[in-house]
Scaffold this motif. Structure first.
Motif, PDB file in Angstrom:
ATOM      1  N   LYS A 208      -8.949 -37.682 -88.245  1.00  0.00           N
ATOM      2  CA  LYS A 208      -9.613 -36.613 -87.477  1.00  0.00           C
ATOM      3  C   LYS A 208      -8.760 -36.203 -86.275  1.00  0.00           C
ATOM      4  N   LYS A 209      -8.746 -34.884 -86.007  1.00  0.00           N
ATOM      5  CA  LYS A 209      -8.007 -34.373 -84.845  1.00  0.00           C
ATOM      6  C   LYS A 209      -9.016 -34.126 -83.718  1.00  0.00           C
ATOM      7  N   ILE A 210      -8.793 -34.822 -82.614  1.00  0.00           N
ATOM      8  CA  ILE A 210      -9.796 -34.789 -81.543  1.00  0.00           C
ATOM      9  C   ILE A 210      -9.136 -34.413 -80.207  1.00  0.00           C
ATOM     10  N   VAL A 211      -9.703 -33.407 -79.541  1.00  0.00           N
ATOM     11  CA  VAL A 211      -9.278 -33.106 -78.171  1.00  0.00           C
ATOM     12  C   VAL A 211     -10.062 -34.011 -77.237  1.00  0.00           C
TER      13      VAL A 211
ATOM     14  N   LEU B 214     -17.888 -43.774 -78.338  1.00  0.00           N
ATOM     15  CA  LEU B 214     -17.282 -43.789 -79.678  1.00  0.00           C
ATOM     16  C   LEU B 214     -18.332 -43.626 -80.766  1.00  0.00           C
ATOM     17  N   ALA B 215     -19.459 -44.328 -80.600  1.00  0.00           N
ATOM     18  CA  ALA B 215     -20.511 -44.256 -81.629  1.00  0.00           C
ATOM     19  C   ALA B 215     -21.040 -42.830 -81.749  1.00  0.00           C
ATOM     20  N   TYR B 216     -21.337 -42.190 -80.600  1.00  0.00           N
ATOM     21  CA  TYR B 216     -21.878 -40.822 -80.645  1.00  0.00           C
ATOM     22  C   TYR B 216     -20.841 -39.822 -81.150  1.00  0.00           C
ATOM     23  N   LEU B 217     -19.577 -40.090 -80.817  1.00  0.00           N
ATOM     24  CA  LEU B 217     -18.512 -39.189 -81.273  1.00  0.00           C
ATOM     25  C   LEU B 217     -18.335 -39.312 -82.793  1.00  0.00           C
ATOM     26  N   GLU B 218     -18.358 -40.538 -83.266  1.00  0.00           N
ATOM     27  CA  GLU B 218     -18.201 -40.775 -84.711  1.00  0.00           C
ATOM     28  C   GLU B 218     -19.326 -40.081 -85.477  1.00  0.00           C
ATOM     29  N   ARG B 219     -20.528 -40.104 -84.879  1.00  0.00           N
ATOM     30  CA  ARG B 219     -21.676 -39.503 -85.561  1.00  0.00           C
ATOM     31  C   ARG B 219     -21.493 -38.002 -85.792  1.00  0.00           C
ATOM     32  N   LEU B 220     -20.658 -37.370 -84.973  1.00  0.00           N
ATOM     33  CA  LEU B 220     -20.430 -35.930 -85.160  1.00  0.00           C
ATOM     34  C   LEU B 220     -19.780 -35.632 -86.509  1.00  0.00           C
ATOM     35  N   PHE B 221     -19.083 -36.633 -87.084  1.00  0.00           N
ATOM     36  CA  PHE B 221     -18.323 -36.392 -88.322  1.00  0.00           C
ATOM     37  C   PHE B 221     -19.095 -36.741 -89.592  1.00  0.00           C
ATOM     38  N   VAL B 222     -20.291 -37.294 -89.433  1.00  0.00           N
ATOM     39  CA  VAL B 222     -20.971 -37.845 -90.609  1.00  0.00           C
ATOM     40  C   VAL B 222     -22.079 -36.900 -91.088  1.00  0.00           C
ATOM     41  N   PRO B 223     -22.067 -36.545 -92.378  1.00  0.00           N
ATOM     42  CA  PRO B 223     -23.143 -35.685 -92.894  1.00  0.00           C
ATOM     43  C   PRO B 223     -24.491 -36.391 -92.721  1.00  0.00           C
TER      44      PRO B 223
ATOM     45  N   LEU C 154      -9.642 -44.643 -80.155  1.00  0.00           N
ATOM     46  CA  LEU C 154      -9.661 -43.573 -81.162  1.00  0.00           C
ATOM     47  C   LEU C 154      -8.417 -43.646 -82.036  1.00  0.00           C
ATOM     48  N   LYS C 155      -7.280 -43.883 -81.396  1.00  0.00           N
ATOM     49  CA  LYS C 155      -6.027 -43.974 -82.152  1.00  0.00           C
ATOM     50  C   LYS C 155      -6.047 -45.163 -83.111  1.00  0.00           C
ATOM     51  N   LYS C 156      -6.555 -46.280 -82.592  1.00  0.00           N
ATOM     52  CA  LYS C 156      -6.644 -47.498 -83.418  1.00  0.00           C
ATOM     53  C   LYS C 156      -7.468 -47.249 -84.671  1.00  0.00           C
ATOM     54  N   GLN C 157      -8.469 -46.372 -84.542  1.00  0.00           N
ATOM     55  CA  GLN C 157      -9.343 -46.101 -85.692  1.00  0.00           C
ATOM     56  C   GLN C 157      -8.859 -44.913 -86.510  1.00  0.00           C
ATOM     57  N   GLY C 158      -7.627 -44.481 -86.255  1.00  0.00           N
ATOM     58  CA  GLY C 158      -7.009 -43.500 -87.152  1.00  0.00           C
ATOM     59  C   GLY C 158      -7.087 -42.060 -86.711  1.00  0.00           C
ATOM     60  N   ALA C 159      -7.593 -41.791 -85.496  1.00  0.00           N
ATOM     61  CA  ALA C 159      -7.697 -40.390 -85.052  1.00  0.00           C
ATOM     62  C   ALA C 159      -6.376 -39.928 -84.442  1.00  0.00           C
ATOM     63  N   ASP C 160      -6.171 -38.617 -84.490  1.00  0.00           N
ATOM     64  CA  ASP C 160      -5.027 -38.001 -83.837  1.00  0.00           C
ATOM     65  C   ASP C 160      -5.591 -37.351 -82.564  1.00  0.00           C
ATOM     66  N   VAL C 161      -5.105 -37.813 -81.402  1.00  0.00           N
ATOM     67  CA  VAL C 161      -5.764 -37.426 -80.143  1.00  0.00           C
ATOM     68  C   VAL C 161      -4.888 -36.472 -79.331  1.00  0.00           C
ATOM     69  N   TYR C 162      -5.509 -35.380 -78.850  1.00  0.00           N
ATOM     70  CA  TYR C 162      -4.810 -34.388 -78.034  1.00  0.00           C
ATOM     71  C   TYR C 162      -5.471 -34.319 -76.657  1.00  0.00           C
ATOM     72  N   PRO C 163      -4.815 -34.916 -75.638  1.00  0.00           N
ATOM     73  CA  PRO C 163      -5.440 -34.869 -74.309  1.00  0.00           C
ATOM     74  C   PRO C 163      -5.250 -33.503 -73.653  1.00  0.00           C
ATOM     75  N   VAL C 164      -6.321 -33.003 -73.063  1.00  0.00           N
ATOM     76  CA  VAL C 164      -6.235 -31.786 -72.249  1.00  0.00           C
ATOM     77  C   VAL C 164      -6.868 -32.129 -70.900  1.00  0.00           C
ATOM     78  N   MET C 165      -6.069 -32.012 -69.829  1.00  0.00           N
ATOM     79  CA  MET C 165      -6.552 -32.443 -68.514  1.00  0.00           C
ATOM     80  C   MET C 165      -6.754 -31.239 -67.596  1.00  0.00           C
ATOM     81  N   THR C 166      -7.724 -31.365 -66.702  1.00  0.00           N
ATOM     82  CA  THR C 166      -7.823 -30.347 -65.653  1.00  0.00           C
ATOM     83  C   THR C 166      -6.714 -30.635 -64.642  1.00  0.00           C
TER      84      THR C 166
END
Ligand SMILES: Cc1cc2nc3c(=O)[nH]c(=O)nc-3n(C[C@H](O)[C@H](O)[C@H](O)COP(=O)(O)O)c2cc1C
Length: 368
Positions: A9-12, A173-182, A31-43
């Motif tokens: 998954k690609k996650i900002v 992490l739990a709530y974020l993961e839930r976004l991907f699950v049907p 997130l990286k450990k669990q296989g996500a590709d992470v793109y940080p965007v900072m203010t």
């Protein structure tokens, strides 16, 4: 290895200038450990608190800050095809901007230009969090289908205690993961038992078994990820409580059975995963003295919870049993399926005890 919906998954990860900013680095690592590709965007303000260089190093992708720079190019557009955006931590300022459709920097513009699901983890002083304008903004975000994770009650960086502390990384992490699950179990009620039971010899000593509770907890979490309303009845385990479910802690088989009996009629699916002791000692009061030994302990049979549930189920309820067998896994699992009249029976070999992964035999009334 426990399955992760973050794989590929690609996650900002949006980062704002809150005191909890350092925690977002840990979240990125997980997130990286669990296989996500992470793109940080900072203010810009976040980038003054911690160097973007660190976020680039931890995420493996350049941490973007500026809207109008060569490095960002059309950053908000390039970031459009992300699978999710999370803002960790989210300041009151960021919440206000997103709730009101403002887009005056790369992060807020990326959020406005994206149709990916959004999670926001607010973090601020309790007085800020309590302000009606902040609460109104949070309600607006909820109405926009933004997932708000936290905040929790606790001690804050400024030293005060109250509501406003950022949710912990595992919860985010739990709530974020839930976004991907049907949400295949939306509006369903799932009841799960997990872990071992303790059967007391006296008020100090007990007999138990090696069940870790991993399997029951994983099933409860999976049901929650799929949108179910979950009740988890757990024996004593050393696992972190899952989020957002009704958890009932018990010790003995009798207590577990009582908890199951009182909720079973409400559930659509019952997963009987707990390693309920088949036997219990005839318990003595107090502590048996060493001087009273040698001892003989008489074991009497515990009631069969699974058989009771299968025998008392209503139309529409599904009962799933779990068996632990030492050899002849197929035959014995099948025998149990028939004898206990469950809808499904999952057979485990002894090798699955305390393991994080393993093979099971999955049987139902008309097949394997
Ligand atoms: C050290 C420090 C810690 C701060 N912590 C928080 C905080 O936890 N939550 C918050 O809403 N604002 C906090 N602020 C104030 C914000 O940084 C300020 O509102 C800023 O304008 C937010 O900018 P941003 O949302 O663009 O990152 C903090 C400021 C400083 C200097």
């Amino acid at each position: 290895m426990i399955k992760s919906y973050f794989q590929g998954k690609k996650i900002v990860v949006g980062v704002t200038a809150g005191a909890a900013i350092y925690k977002s680095l840990d979240l990125i690592r997980s997130l990286k450990k669990q296989g996500a590709d992470v793109y940080p965007v900072m203010t810009r303000n976040a980038a003054t608190l911690i160097s973007p260089q660190l976020f680039s190093a931890i995420s493996g992708n350049p941490a973007l800050v500026e809207m109008f720079s060569v490095e960002s190019e059309m950053g908000h557009i390039n970031l459009q095809d992300m699978d999710a955006i999370c803002v960790v931590p989210a300041t009151a300022n960021l919440i206000g901007k997103v709730a009101n459709g403002l887009a005056d920097d790369l992060l807020t513009t990326t959020i406005l230009a994206s149709s990916a699901p959004i999670l926001i983890a607010p973090a601020m002083n309790d007085i800020m969090w309590g302000k009606s304008v902040v609460q109104q903004n949070v309600r607006k975000l909820r109405d926009m289908d933004v997932t708000i994770c936290g905040p929790d009650v606790g001690e804050m960086a400024c030293g005060s205690y109250g509501e406003g502390r950022m949710a912990d990384a595992l919860e985010i992490l739990a709530y974020l993961e839930r976004l991907f699950v049907p949400k295949t179990l939306k509006h369903k009620k799932v009841l799960v038992t997990a872990g071992p039971t303790r059967e007391f010899i006296d008020d100090v000593r007990y007999i138990t078994n090696r069940s870790s509770g991993h399997m029951g907890y994983s099933i409860a979490k999976e049901a929650w990820l799929r949108g179910a309303e979950v009740t988890l009845i757990s024996g004593p385990v050393g696992l972190t409580d899952p989020y957002d479910m009704n958890i009932v802690k018990v010790q003995t088989a009798d207590q577990m059975f009582a908890a199951v009996r009182s909720t079973f009629h409400e559930c659509d699916y019952f997963f009987s995963v707990a390693a309920v002791s088949d036997f219990k000692p005839e318990k003595s009061k107090g502590k048996i003295s060493k001087a009273d030994g040698p001892l003989q302990v008489t074991l009497v049979q515990n009631p069969d919870m699974l058989e009771w549930c299968a025998g008392n189920k209503s139309v529409g309820q599904t009962v799933i049993g779990f068996a632990l067998e030492d050899g002849y896994l197929m035959e014995r699992t099948h025998q149990k399926l028939i004898r206990k009249r469950c809808d499904f029976m999952i057979g485990n070999g002894l090798g699955n005890m305390e393991a994080e992964s393993g093979y099971v035999v999955f049987m139902y009334q008309s097949g394997v």
